[in-house]
Design an enzyme around this catalytic site. Sequence first.
Site: not given
Length: 263
Positions: A75-77, A66, A189-190, A172, A199-200
């Site tokens: 993290c999807g994206n 992060n 987002e945390r 999140n 956010c994905g």
Amino acid sequence: MSAIHFYKYQGTGNDFVIMDNRKGQYDFLTEEQVHFLCDRRFGIGADGLMLLNNYEGYDFGMKYYNADGRESSMCGNGGRCLVAFARKMGLNSEVLRFMAIDGPHEATMKGTDWVNLKMQDVNGVEIGNLYFYLNTGSPHFVKFVDDVKALDVFEEGRQIRYNDRFKAVGTNVNFVQPTDNGIFVRTYERGVEDETYSCGTGVTAAALMASGPEEKTYTVPVQTLGGGLEVRFTKTGEREYKDIWLCGPATLVFEGEISTPAK
């Protein structure tokens, strides 16, 4: 000072610093240095940082931090951007398989910047009073609202992220509004501790919760502040989902060299 050759990628406005670490040359990075690199005033500026690593039995491994410098959950994206970067680095298999903190993933590309990323199955959703809570590789609180564009996502999201239940490890927070053909999602987002453009894993969680009661295959168009995504999945039970794919653009913004502060 240590020099780093970096690449900046973005997927629907969710942006990342990426380095090719397959020779282990960036294993030295500290939490403070990652935080510096992600800083939008003093560093490169990003929502997170990723390392492309070797991983036995897979095309590559994904290590994600992060913006606060701490290693984090999926993290999807970021995963989609790392797939596009892996292709740029010469990993040209039609299906790329990689290992992330939440387990194995696979991905394909359409053209030069559209990435289809397979996410983990979801088994179990907590249904509360006007909210859903589930894990799509990262923990997500999902709340449906009437006017998502007018919402103060920073304040509303921060209140939930730092409430008594979540403040220790964070969550999140996604605010979702149905549209004519899909949903509009905004996410706190945390780790970034602010709203991001997209956010994905949050988009994925929101799309799953937007599906109807029928056990079938769904395709959910998703709008975010940073652009459009698509989530495809099959609902197999009341709270069970499989064959989940997060699909959308992942593009190179620029590359460069930067020196990090001393440890």
